[in-house]
Motif scaffolding. Structure first.
Motif, mmCIF file in Angstrom:
data_model
loop_
_atom_site.group_PDB
_atom_site.id
_atom_site.type_symbol
_atom_site.label_atom_id
_atom_site.label_comp_id
_atom_site.label_asym_id
_atom_site.label_seq_id
_atom_site.Cartn_x
_atom_site.Cartn_y
_atom_site.Cartn_z
ATOM 1 N N PRO A 124 0.817 -1.208 0.000
ATOM 2 C CA PRO A 124 0.000 0.000 0.000
ATOM 3 C C PRO A 124 0.857 1.266 0.000
ATOM 4 N N VAL A 125 0.649 2.118 -0.979
ATOM 5 C CA VAL A 125 1.332 3.413 -1.022
ATOM 6 C C VAL A 125 0.314 4.539 -1.208
ATOM 7 N N LEU A 180 5.984 5.294 5.435
ATOM 8 C CA LEU A 180 6.977 4.925 4.423
ATOM 9 C C LEU A 180 7.841 6.125 4.031
ATOM 10 N N PRO A 181 9.079 5.877 3.636
ATOM 11 C CA PRO A 181 9.935 6.983 3.177
ATOM 12 C C PRO A 181 9.427 7.556 1.854
ATOM 13 N N THR A 182 9.737 8.810 1.627
ATOM 14 C CA THR A 182 9.243 9.490 0.428
ATOM 15 C C THR A 182 9.699 8.796 -0.843
ATOM 16 N N TRP A 183 10.936 8.302 -0.871
ATOM 17 C CA TRP A 183 11.444 7.686 -2.098
ATOM 18 C C TRP A 183 10.611 6.459 -2.472
ATOM 19 N N LEU A 210 7.333 5.977 -1.689
ATOM 20 C CA LEU A 210 6.057 6.476 -2.199
ATOM 21 C C LEU A 210 6.204 6.899 -3.661
ATOM 22 N N LYS A 211 7.274 7.632 -3.950
ATOM 23 C CA LYS A 211 7.504 8.069 -5.329
ATOM 24 C C LYS A 211 7.701 6.879 -6.260
ATOM 25 N N ARG A 212 8.418 5.882 -5.799
ATOM 26 C CA ARG A 212 8.636 4.710 -6.649
ATOM 27 C C ARG A 212 7.313 3.998 -6.922
ATOM 28 N N GLY A 213 6.450 3.933 -5.913
ATOM 29 C CA GLY A 213 5.156 3.302 -6.111
ATOM 30 C C GLY A 213 4.320 4.019 -7.154
ATOM 31 N N GLY A 221 6.077 15.369 9.336
ATOM 32 C CA GLY A 221 6.728 15.421 8.033
ATOM 33 C C GLY A 221 5.814 15.280 6.848
ATOM 34 N N LEU A 222 4.495 15.188 7.073
ATOM 35 C CA LEU A 222 3.602 14.878 5.954
ATOM 36 C C LEU A 222 3.457 16.042 4.979
ATOM 37 N N GLN A 223 3.507 17.262 5.459
ATOM 38 C CA GLN A 223 3.430 18.402 4.534
ATOM 39 C C GLN A 223 4.567 18.346 3.517
#
Length: 284
Positions: free
Chosen positions: A194-195, A204-207, A209-212, A255-257
């Motif tokens: 899940p992303v 999850l780390p930002t990288w 999420l971006k990869r997903g 860190g979500l913003q």
């Protein structure tokens, strides 16, 4: 061909979350400041999104919901009282949906065409909801989480937008229904991580999420992302709940913003209805 992803926000009180609704006594809503935080981010990146609004929120804060619509964002229904479909009968759901639709119509002057069930509670046990949504004239649903989690999800459900057949709502079939389903984003057709947002985006780390998102887009699929405005507001945190509830509900809020801004800078996002209309056009 470029892919536009779905950016959505479920607008409810922070203490309406399943893990918190029976634990929180001090119910300071923070709802207006939380929405303002999100609207500012979206304005900075010139992105329009879909807000799935609880009917009770639309009744209590009509000016707030109107301000979201006035900023160009789509307003969908998130039920009337944020009760999951597991707790409702078909008749009760139809009544909730009618009240929610009317509250949104009163607040913004237009009728919602999209729905998301609280707690992603469209599952094999509640698939009767599809016929209720069709009868109410809705155009699309975005409640199917195509991976099983401890709280919700449908293992094996499609990961791409598809037409919902009321008789087989978790299979891709030609025709057979009026609603388009926008399933929540999972990473890769085989891995099914899940992303989509929410707790997963905070954890999850930002990288990753971006990869997903990038992987889905590489397959020509839009990523349907979801967040809650309260997840961008550290003021909602409370110590009056268990450690487990604090972890799931508040971890990563600070860190979500920044994570959302990074996603908006890297990918194209738009409303759920815009993606549905494009998918319908591609099918024709």
């Amino acid at each position: 061909m470029s892919v536009s992803n779905v950016l959505s926000f479920d607008l409810e009180h922070w203490y309406s979350a399943t893990l918190l609704r029976d634990s929180v006594c001090d119910k300071d809503t923070h709802i207006e400041e939380s929405v303002d935080i999100v609207l500012d981010i979206l304005a900075d990146y010139d992105v329009t999104a879909t807000f799935f609004v609880v009917g009770d929120v639309a009744r209590r804060y009509p000016e707030l919901v109107a301000s979201i619509a006035d900023a160009g964002h789509e307003i969908g229904s998130h039920g009337d009282t944020h009760r999951p479909l597991f707790d409702l009968s078909p008749k009760q759901f139809a009544a909730e949906l009618d009240r929610s639709t009317q509250a949104i119509r009163d607040a913004v002057g237009s009728t919602p065409v999209g729905f998301r069930a609280p707690n992603f509670s469209v599952t094999p046990q509640t698939q009767w909801a599809i016929e209720v949504l069709e009868a109410a004239g809705y155009r699309y649903d975005s409640s199917v989480f195509p991976v099983r989690t401890p709280m919700y999800g449908v293992s094996g459900a499609p990961i791409r937008p598809y037409t919902l057949d009321p008789n087989a709502p978790f299979e891709e079939r030609e025709g057979g229904g009026q609603l388009t389903e926008l399933p929540l984003a999972v990473f890769h057709p085989r891995l099914k991580l899940p992303v989509a947002g929410g707790f997963y985006a905070r954890l999850l780390p930002t990288w990753l999420l971006k990869r997903g998102v990038r992987t889905l887009n590489a397959h020509g699929l839009p990523a349907t992302m979801y967040f809650h405005p309260w997840e961008f507001n550290p003021a909602v945190r409370t110590t009056a709940v268990s450690a487990h509830e604090r972890l799931i509900s508040f971890h990563g809020i600070d860190g979500l913003q920044t994570k959302l801004a990074t996603l908006l800078d890297a990918f194209a996002f738009t409303t759920a209805d815009a993606v549905v209309q494009r998918a319908d056009g591609d099918e024709r």
